[in-house]
Design a protein around this motif. Sequence first.
Motif, PDB file in Angstrom:
ATOM      1  N   GLY A  30      39.186 -12.043   0.056  1.00  0.00           N
ATOM      2  CA  GLY A  30      40.059 -11.710   1.099  1.00  0.00           C
ATOM      3  C   GLY A  30      40.734 -12.446   2.157  1.00  0.00           C
ATOM      4  O   GLY A  30      41.554 -12.080   2.830  1.00  0.00           O
ATOM      5  N   LEU A  31      40.048 -13.653   2.235  1.00  0.00           N
ATOM      6  CA  LEU A  31      40.549 -14.635   3.126  1.00  0.00           C
ATOM      7  C   LEU A  31      41.032 -15.585   2.477  1.00  0.00           C
ATOM      8  O   LEU A  31      40.664 -16.307   1.269  1.00  0.00           O
ATOM      9  CB  LEU A  31      39.288 -15.056   4.196  1.00  0.00           C
ATOM     10  CG  LEU A  31      38.754 -14.046   5.053  1.00  0.00           C
ATOM     11  CD1 LEU A  31      37.776 -14.573   5.969  1.00  0.00           C
ATOM     12  CD2 LEU A  31      39.782 -13.390   5.748  1.00  0.00           C
ATOM     13  N   THR A  32      42.101 -16.533   3.200  1.00  0.00           N
ATOM     14  CA  THR A  32      42.548 -17.639   2.336  1.00  0.00           C
ATOM     15  C   THR A  32      42.997 -18.677   3.456  1.00  0.00           C
ATOM     16  O   THR A  32      43.964 -18.809   4.286  1.00  0.00           O
ATOM     17  CB  THR A  32      44.009 -17.331   1.927  1.00  0.00           C
ATOM     18  OG1 THR A  32      43.896 -16.349   0.848  1.00  0.00           O
ATOM     19  CG2 THR A  32      44.533 -18.776   1.040  1.00  0.00           C
ATOM     20  N   PRO A  33      41.858 -19.441   4.011  1.00  0.00           N
ATOM     21  CA  PRO A  33      41.985 -20.503   4.979  1.00  0.00           C
ATOM     22  C   PRO A  33      42.778 -21.346   4.404  1.00  0.00           C
ATOM     23  O   PRO A  33      42.898 -22.026   3.099  1.00  0.00           O
ATOM     24  CB  PRO A  33      40.698 -21.197   5.156  1.00  0.00           C
ATOM     25  CG  PRO A  33      39.927 -20.749   4.120  1.00  0.00           C
ATOM     26  CD  PRO A  33      40.445 -19.493   3.209  1.00  0.00           C
ATOM     27  N   VAL A  34      43.828 -22.285   5.382  1.00  0.00           N
ATOM     28  CA  VAL A  34      44.481 -23.290   4.931  1.00  0.00           C
ATOM     29  C   VAL A  34      43.776 -24.671   5.776  1.00  0.00           C
ATOM     30  O   VAL A  34      43.814 -24.617   6.916  1.00  0.00           O
ATOM     31  CB  VAL A  34      45.973 -23.270   5.460  1.00  0.00           C
ATOM     32  CG1 VAL A  34      46.648 -24.433   5.017  1.00  0.00           C
ATOM     33  CG2 VAL A  34      46.628 -22.031   4.920  1.00  0.00           C
ATOM     34  N   MET A  35      43.472 -25.527   5.048  1.00  0.00           N
ATOM     35  CA  MET A  35      42.523 -26.845   5.558  1.00  0.00           C
ATOM     36  C   MET A  35      43.526 -27.609   6.496  1.00  0.00           C
ATOM     37  O   MET A  35      44.844 -27.875   5.886  1.00  0.00           O
ATOM     38  CB  MET A  35      42.048 -27.736   4.322  1.00  0.00           C
ATOM     39  CG  MET A  35      41.266 -28.831   5.031  1.00  0.00           C
ATOM     40  SD  MET A  35      39.931 -28.614   6.181  1.00  0.00           S
ATOM     41  CE  MET A  35      39.457 -30.272   6.760  1.00  0.00           C
ATOM     42  N   PRO A  36      43.407 -27.911   7.581  1.00  0.00           N
ATOM     43  CA  PRO A  36      44.391 -28.406   8.489  1.00  0.00           C
ATOM     44  C   PRO A  36      44.190 -30.172   8.030  1.00  0.00           C
ATOM     45  O   PRO A  36      43.224 -30.607   7.435  1.00  0.00           O
ATOM     46  CB  PRO A  36      43.759 -28.096   9.919  1.00  0.00           C
ATOM     47  CG  PRO A  36      42.164 -28.064   9.883  1.00  0.00           C
ATOM     48  CD  PRO A  36      42.190 -27.197   8.562  1.00  0.00           C
ATOM     49  N   SER A  37      45.027 -30.530   8.817  1.00  0.00           N
ATOM     50  CA  SER A  37      45.041 -32.303   8.640  1.00  0.00           C
ATOM     51  C   SER A  37      44.866 -32.988   9.887  1.00  0.00           C
ATOM     52  O   SER A  37      44.650 -34.289   9.949  1.00  0.00           O
ATOM     53  CB  SER A  37      46.359 -32.867   8.036  1.00  0.00           C
ATOM     54  OG  SER A  37      46.264 -32.261   6.755  1.00  0.00           O
ATOM     55  N   GLY A  38      44.821 -32.362  11.098  1.00  0.00           N
ATOM     56  CA  GLY A  38      44.592 -32.885  12.316  1.00  0.00           C
ATOM     57  C   GLY A  38      44.540 -31.734  13.190  1.00  0.00           C
ATOM     58  O   GLY A  38      44.312 -30.576  13.067  1.00  0.00           O
ATOM     59  N   ALA A  39      44.760 -32.106  14.456  1.00  0.00           N
ATOM     60  CA  ALA A  39      44.659 -31.155  15.715  1.00  0.00           C
ATOM     61  C   ALA A  39      43.462 -30.457  15.939  1.00  0.00           C
ATOM     62  O   ALA A  39      42.260 -30.976  15.418  1.00  0.00           O
ATOM     63  CB  ALA A  39      46.000 -30.221  15.703  1.00  0.00           C
ATOM     64  N   MET A  40      43.266 -29.308  16.400  1.00  0.00           N
ATOM     65  CA  MET A  40      41.955 -28.659  16.623  1.00  0.00           C
ATOM     66  C   MET A  40      42.242 -27.133  16.311  1.00  0.00           C
ATOM     67  O   MET A  40      41.298 -26.029  16.834  1.00  0.00           O
ATOM     68  CB  MET A  40      41.550 -28.825  18.023  1.00  0.00           C
ATOM     69  CG  MET A  40      42.668 -28.325  18.980  1.00  0.00           C
ATOM     70  SD  MET A  40      42.095 -28.786  20.867  1.00  0.00           S
ATOM     71  CE  MET A  40      41.720 -30.421  20.807  1.00  0.00           C
ATOM     72  N   TYR A  41      42.978 -26.786  15.349  1.00  0.00           N
ATOM     73  CA  TYR A  41      43.229 -25.304  14.815  1.00  0.00           C
ATOM     74  C   TYR A  41      43.118 -25.335  13.143  1.00  0.00           C
ATOM     75  O   TYR A  41      43.424 -26.247  12.665  1.00  0.00           O
ATOM     76  CB  TYR A  41      44.605 -25.044  15.401  1.00  0.00           C
ATOM     77  CG  TYR A  41      44.775 -25.210  16.744  1.00  0.00           C
ATOM     78  CD1 TYR A  41      44.245 -24.397  17.723  1.00  0.00           C
ATOM     79  CD2 TYR A  41      45.720 -26.383  17.037  1.00  0.00           C
ATOM     80  CE1 TYR A  41      44.534 -24.786  19.023  1.00  0.00           C
ATOM     81  CE2 TYR A  41      45.984 -26.759  18.382  1.00  0.00           C
ATOM     82  CZ  TYR A  41      45.496 -25.872  19.398  1.00  0.00           C
ATOM     83  OH  TYR A  41      45.578 -26.119  20.531  1.00  0.00           O
ATOM     84  N   LEU A  42      42.859 -24.193  12.664  1.00  0.00           N
ATOM     85  CA  LEU A  42      42.658 -23.528  11.417  1.00  0.00           C
ATOM     86  C   LEU A  42      43.277 -22.352  11.363  1.00  0.00           C
ATOM     87  O   LEU A  42      42.972 -21.368  12.000  1.00  0.00           O
ATOM     88  CB  LEU A  42      41.626 -23.908  11.032  1.00  0.00           C
ATOM     89  CG  LEU A  42      41.200 -23.513   9.437  1.00  0.00           C
ATOM     90  CD1 LEU A  42      40.169 -24.686   8.847  1.00  0.00           C
ATOM     91  CD2 LEU A  42      40.866 -22.254   8.975  1.00  0.00           C
ATOM     92  N   MET A  43      44.237 -22.182  10.489  1.00  0.00           N
ATOM     93  CA  MET A  43      44.849 -20.693  10.131  1.00  0.00           C
ATOM     94  C   MET A  43      44.004 -20.174   8.898  1.00  0.00           C
ATOM     95  O   MET A  43      44.101 -20.966   7.809  1.00  0.00           O
ATOM     96  CB  MET A  43      46.346 -20.767   9.887  1.00  0.00           C
ATOM     97  CG  MET A  43      46.970 -21.241  11.352  1.00  0.00           C
ATOM     98  SD  MET A  43      47.309 -19.691  12.217  1.00  0.00           S
ATOM     99  CE  MET A  43      48.687 -19.080  11.464  1.00  0.00           C
ATOM    100  N   VAL A  44      43.996 -18.876   8.877  1.00  0.00           N
ATOM    101  CA  VAL A  44      43.219 -18.005   7.904  1.00  0.00           C
ATOM    102  C   VAL A  44      44.019 -16.932   7.433  1.00  0.00           C
ATOM    103  O   VAL A  44      44.459 -16.191   8.381  1.00  0.00           O
ATOM    104  CB  VAL A  44      41.933 -17.938   8.147  1.00  0.00           C
ATOM    105  CG1 VAL A  44      41.290 -16.932   7.269  1.00  0.00           C
ATOM    106  CG2 VAL A  44      41.050 -18.832   8.697  1.00  0.00           C
ATOM    107  N   GLY A  45      44.453 -17.010   6.289  1.00  0.00           N
ATOM    108  CA  GLY A  45      45.347 -15.808   5.834  1.00  0.00           C
ATOM    109  C   GLY A  45      44.358 -14.669   5.344  1.00  0.00           C
ATOM    110  O   GLY A  45      43.261 -14.516   5.111  1.00  0.00           O
ATOM    111  N   ILE A  46      44.871 -13.316   5.715  1.00  0.00           N
ATOM    112  CA  ILE A  46      44.166 -12.314   5.560  1.00  0.00           C
ATOM    113  C   ILE A  46      44.764 -11.253   4.121  1.00  0.00           C
ATOM    114  O   ILE A  46      46.055 -11.093   4.382  1.00  0.00           O
ATOM    115  CB  ILE A  46      44.056 -11.234   6.775  1.00  0.00           C
ATOM    116  CG1 ILE A  46      43.639 -11.735   7.768  1.00  0.00           C
ATOM    117  CG2 ILE A  46      43.295  -9.981   6.374  1.00  0.00           C
ATOM    118  CD1 ILE A  46      43.682 -11.135   8.879  1.00  0.00           C
ATOM    119  N   GLU A  47      44.359 -11.158   3.291  1.00  0.00           N
ATOM    120  CA  GLU A  47      44.811 -10.358   2.075  1.00  0.00           C
ATOM    121  C   GLU A  47      44.550  -8.575   2.534  1.00  0.00           C
ATOM    122  O   GLU A  47      43.671  -8.211   2.256  1.00  0.00           O
ATOM    123  CB  GLU A  47      44.100 -10.657   0.705  1.00  0.00           C
ATOM    124  CG  GLU A  47      44.319 -12.249   0.428  1.00  0.00           C
ATOM    125  CD  GLU A  47      43.467 -12.430  -0.871  1.00  0.00           C
ATOM    126  OE1 GLU A  47      43.000 -11.749  -1.515  1.00  0.00           O
ATOM    127  OE2 GLU A  47      43.253 -13.670  -1.045  1.00  0.00           O
TER     128      GLU A  47
END
Length: 435
Positions: free
Chosen positions: A343-360
């Motif tokens: 049910g979750l789809t995280p998107v691996m970051p390439s920098g900074a200090m944040y990570l976004m996670v998609g919710i199905e």
Amino acid sequence: MDYILHVYCIVCLAKQKSCRQRWNIRPSEMSINTLNPIRAIVDGMKLTPNPEKPMIALSIGDPTVFGNLPTDDKVLQAMKDAIDSNKYNGYAPSVGYQKSREVVANFYSCPEAPLEAEDVLLTSGCSQAIDLAITVLCNPGDNILVPCPGFSLYKTLAVSLGIQVKLYTLLPEKSWEIDLQHMESLIDDRTTCLIVNNPSNPCGSVYSKEHLQNILSGEPCSPPLLCVLYLHDQVFPGCTYQSMASLSSDVPILACGGLAKRWLVPGWRLGWILIHDKNQIFGKEIRQGLVKLSQRILGACTIVQGAIESILNDTPQEFYHRTISFLESNSEICFSELSTVPGLTPVMPSGAMYLMVGIEMEHFPEFQNDVQFTERLVTEQSVFCLPATAFEYPNYFRIVVTVPEEMMVEACTRIREFCQRHYRTCSQDSNELDQ
């Protein structure tokens, strides 16, 4: 005499009452139009943590909160020396000390995008830099192009000034690259500014040289760029940061940055605007406009300005490497753990200090949206992630990866437990409806 005094008092009171009745004090249109989407959403959430579990806040974009990411000793010593010198206790020019501007110019100058002191304005944090940049380029009724998802401050500042915000889409399946076709479709004759945030808050994306060149080579009448670089050089190994100014041959750029995240001192409030204008398209007017706008307040903290030379030139590379290594490690832990959560789809970051996670969301039918999802996550697991509705990108949530490693692992475990409890397959949904 007493009688006369008594009558006088009655007359005065009557006049005061009459004045009060005539008063109609209302807030300004600017104050009415000012809204921070993050505060508007978070303040409306019912955040009651589980009393049996200590709170883990993955929502706060301040790397200093948990004490595990201190700034370098050289940075602290630079501040102490500036204070002890007794030279920086007075007012500085609104655009900053000439010497301090020169130091920043030298630090960020490169052969492809040279800078001089006159190309730098020092500001009270990157937020003021963004404010000045938007204000100098736009009039009420103009519009600016803003990334979606994107940092909410851009809209907060623009709308308060009567400037329309047009959201261009970022593509999670392409590591949050810009949908260039969509972006270009939004440009019209009232578009005065295109904001590009690289590395990105809230996405943690870092754009490739090719993608940046594609942005710059868009419509022949592309607006000036406002590049927000306050996460400048916070790029994980294997990725390369490329400044847009070094790639631009004709597009004028205002680049906004600051000490906050790279040097881990957001409270010190020192930012800057770098003016890149190879073909003098901005001309004297924009530069003079920035100077005039900077005079509305008395500029950046003078003590930090006094310390800036040592901060930029003496901070050891090991400090930067250690910070980046920690952020990358925490990002990998978070991505790895949440990638296997149904049910979750995280998107691996390439920098900074944040990570976004998609919710199905179709697999979590108890919740109507990401706000309800993250609200209940706090109630049951005492883990607070910022719903991406705050960035006008629903059905995602943002995680700040600056927490200590053990807290990141624990938070991911709790998120997994929460999702396992509430996840439903499509067949489960059908069966429950039939019953």
